[in-house]
Design an enzyme around this catalytic site. Structure first.
Site, PDB file in Angstrom:
ATOM      1  CG  HIS A   1      -1.896  -1.065   1.300  1.00 47.16           C
ATOM      2  ND1 HIS A   1      -2.942  -1.022   2.180  1.00 47.16           N
ATOM      3  CD2 HIS A   1      -2.029  -2.215   0.595  1.00 47.16           C
ATOM      4  CE1 HIS A   1      -3.691  -2.102   2.026  1.00 47.16           C
ATOM      5  NE2 HIS A   1      -3.143  -2.845   1.065  1.00 47.16           N
TER       6      HIS A   1
ATOM      7  CD  GLU B   1      -2.494   4.541   2.091  1.00 53.00           C
ATOM      8  OE1 GLU B   1      -3.611   4.971   1.760  1.00 53.00           O
ATOM      9  OE2 GLU B   1      -2.067   3.425   1.719  1.00 53.00           O
TER      10      GLU B   1
ATOM     11  CB  CYS C   1      -6.177  -0.333   5.544  1.00 55.19           C
ATOM     12  SG  CYS C   1      -4.448  -0.873   5.411  1.00 55.19           S
TER      13      CYS C   1
END
Length: 143
Positions: A56, A58, A86
């Protein structure tokens, strides 16, 4: 409070997400900016391409910041992301010491746009065996 500068960076994160789609990747993009408004790093989701469930944007940026920035510098950065991080990414963001997160799309909004992105839950049981589990923790943190 979201500022005009925040909106500009969010638009860039959305553009990174849109570019990811043109590469065949999932539509998520992020960037890390310092307090002076300089973009330090950008990333997009490469879960499918890398066959890596943790790819991901992030998480990539949190890991980069933890490796490349001093704790003081990391604490003054802002992570801009096209979608709310998330749980996995949120944990990494906290551990990396980033100062702030600004996101464009909330998880609830993502689920409305793509109901198939709903994740199953996993049962967790515990705590258990406290007296045994605490030994390595205490050995490490309280030598």
């Amino acid at each position: 409070m979201i500022s005009t500068a925040d909106e500009r960076f969010l638009r860039r994160a959305i553009a990174v997400a849109a570019h990811a789609v043109t590469l065949g990747d999932a539509p998520y993009g992020s960037l890390l900016a310092d307090p002076d408004g300089e973009i330090l790093a950008e990333a997009h989701n490469t879960v499918r391409r890398d066959n890596d469930i943790s790819a991901h944007p992030e998480l990539k940026l949190a890991r980069w910041a933890a490796r490349e920035l001093t704790p003081d510098t990391a604490a003054r950065t802002t992570l801009y992301t096209s979608c709310q991080p998330c749980g996995m990414c949120t944990g990494a963001i906290i551990r990396s010491g980033l100062g702030r997160v600004v996101y464009a799309l909330a998880t609830e909004q993502l689920l409305e746009l793509n109901p198939s992105s709903d994740w199953p839950t996993v049962d967790q049981e515990g705590p258990a065996l406290f007296d045994e589990a605490r030994i390595p923790i205490e050995t490490y943190y309280r030598p």
